[in-house]
Write a protein that holds these residues in place. Structure first.
Motif, mmCIF file in Angstrom:
data_model
loop_
_atom_site.group_PDB
_atom_site.id
_atom_site.type_symbol
_atom_site.label_atom_id
_atom_site.label_comp_id
_atom_site.label_asym_id
_atom_site.label_seq_id
_atom_site.Cartn_x
_atom_site.Cartn_y
_atom_site.Cartn_z
ATOM 1 N N THR A 213 -123.761 -62.575 101.493
ATOM 2 C CA THR A 213 -124.254 -61.286 101.961
ATOM 3 C C THR A 213 -125.101 -60.656 100.873
ATOM 4 O O THR A 213 -124.954 -60.975 99.691
ATOM 5 C CB THR A 213 -123.090 -60.344 102.320
ATOM 6 O OG1 THR A 213 -122.289 -60.145 101.160
ATOM 7 C CG2 THR A 213 -122.244 -60.913 103.440
ATOM 8 N N PHE A 214 -125.978 -59.771 101.275
ATOM 9 C CA PHE A 214 -126.854 -59.073 100.344
ATOM 10 C C PHE A 214 -127.353 -57.810 101.007
ATOM 11 O O PHE A 214 -127.264 -57.657 102.220
ATOM 12 C CB PHE A 214 -128.031 -59.966 99.921
ATOM 13 C CG PHE A 214 -128.941 -60.338 101.055
ATOM 14 C CD1 PHE A 214 -130.109 -59.631 101.288
ATOM 15 C CD2 PHE A 214 -128.625 -61.387 101.894
ATOM 16 C CE1 PHE A 214 -130.946 -59.965 102.344
ATOM 17 C CE2 PHE A 214 -129.450 -61.736 102.953
ATOM 18 C CZ PHE A 214 -130.603 -61.028 103.173
ATOM 19 N N ARG A 215 -127.873 -56.909 100.181
ATOM 20 C CA ARG A 215 -128.476 -55.678 100.682
ATOM 21 C C ARG A 215 -129.921 -55.634 100.243
ATOM 22 O O ARG A 215 -130.243 -56.021 99.116
ATOM 23 C CB ARG A 215 -127.735 -54.461 100.119
ATOM 24 C CG ARG A 215 -126.345 -54.279 100.693
ATOM 25 C CD ARG A 215 -125.532 -53.228 99.964
ATOM 26 N NE ARG A 215 -126.183 -51.917 99.884
ATOM 27 C CZ ARG A 215 -125.749 -50.925 99.107
ATOM 28 N NH1 ARG A 215 -124.685 -51.083 98.334
ATOM 29 N NH2 ARG A 215 -126.371 -49.768 99.086
ATOM 30 N N ILE A 216 -130.790 -55.164 101.130
ATOM 31 C CA ILE A 216 -132.195 -54.953 100.800
ATOM 32 C C ILE A 216 -132.383 -53.462 100.569
ATOM 33 O O ILE A 216 -132.036 -52.645 101.425
ATOM 34 C CB ILE A 216 -133.127 -55.435 101.925
ATOM 35 C CG1 ILE A 216 -132.908 -56.924 102.191
ATOM 36 C CG2 ILE A 216 -134.586 -55.144 101.583
ATOM 37 C CD1 ILE A 216 -133.650 -57.436 103.413
ATOM 38 N N GLU B 89 -123.303 -45.978 94.043
ATOM 39 C CA GLU B 89 -123.224 -46.583 95.367
ATOM 40 C C GLU B 89 -123.402 -48.102 95.332
ATOM 41 O O GLU B 89 -123.281 -48.759 96.363
ATOM 42 C CB GLU B 89 -124.282 -45.971 96.293
ATOM 43 C CG GLU B 89 -124.074 -44.493 96.547
ATOM 44 C CD GLU B 89 -125.145 -43.886 97.428
ATOM 45 O OE1 GLU B 89 -125.921 -44.637 98.060
ATOM 46 O OE2 GLU B 89 -125.212 -42.640 97.472
ATOM 47 N N PHE B 90 -123.682 -48.645 94.157
ATOM 48 C CA PHE B 90 -123.901 -50.078 94.011
ATOM 49 C C PHE B 90 -122.657 -50.758 93.458
ATOM 50 O O PHE B 90 -122.001 -50.220 92.570
ATOM 51 C CB PHE B 90 -125.079 -50.351 93.076
ATOM 52 C CG PHE B 90 -126.416 -49.941 93.642
ATOM 53 C CD1 PHE B 90 -127.165 -50.829 94.395
ATOM 54 C CD2 PHE B 90 -126.916 -48.664 93.409
ATOM 55 C CE1 PHE B 90 -128.401 -50.457 94.903
ATOM 56 C CE2 PHE B 90 -128.152 -48.281 93.912
ATOM 57 C CZ PHE B 90 -128.894 -49.186 94.666
ATOM 58 N N ASP B 91 -122.371 -51.947 93.954
ATOM 59 C CA ASP B 91 -121.248 -52.754 93.484
ATOM 60 C C ASP B 91 -121.810 -53.907 92.664
ATOM 61 O O ASP B 91 -122.607 -54.705 93.183
ATOM 62 C CB ASP B 91 -120.464 -53.296 94.687
ATOM 63 C CG ASP B 91 -119.258 -54.123 94.300
ATOM 64 O OD1 ASP B 91 -119.130 -54.546 93.131
ATOM 65 O OD2 ASP B 91 -118.436 -54.382 95.194
ATOM 66 N N PRO B 92 -121.421 -54.036 91.393
ATOM 67 C CA PRO B 92 -121.962 -55.108 90.553
ATOM 68 C C PRO B 92 -121.704 -56.513 91.102
ATOM 69 O O PRO B 92 -122.367 -57.459 90.712
ATOM 70 C CB PRO B 92 -121.258 -54.918 89.211
ATOM 71 C CG PRO B 92 -120.758 -53.525 89.213
ATOM 72 C CD PRO B 92 -120.506 -53.170 90.649
#
Length: 116
Positions: A26-29, A60-63
């Motif tokens: 999974t990934f976020r753009i 809001e970002f997860d490493p």
């Protein structure tokens, strides 16, 4: 002291494969363009987050997650990648050529909601 950082890049055809689920993860753009630019459309599923708001939303970002940053040409998204790398994020990618490269390769563009 000079720090040299290598920014990971992904090209439009590979990103398209990722969107089709061929990357096995999974990934976020994250679209770091201005709200006016984003209003013209973006990559399906991209999250609007103008570059100047990325530091404010760092929490809001997860490493552990993977992120692909996109802008018009790849310059601002490269800045976002460098910023994230300097804060310990390893799985960040810059879309080479940005939205220009994406549309030149026939990538689908969808209407975007405004950034909050």
């Amino acid at each position: 002291m000079f720090f040299r950082s290598t920014i990971k890049e992904i090209d439009a055809p590979l990103l398209q494969e990722w969107l089709e689920g061929k990357n096995g993860g999974t990934f976020r753009i994250i679209d770091v363009r201005s709200p006016q630019e984003i209003a013209g459309g973006s990559i399906p599923g991209a999250e609007p987050m103008p570059l100047n708001t990325v530091p404010l939303k760092l929490h809001e970002f997860d490493p552990k997650e993977t992120y692909v940053f996109v802008c018009r040409s790849g310059a601002r998204s490269a800045q976002a990648c460098m910023f994230m790398q300097q804060r310990g994020f390893d799985n960040v990618y810059n879309l080479r050529g940005g939205m220009i490269g994406w549309s030149q390769t026939g990538g689908r563009i969808s209407a975007m909601k405004q950034a909050v």
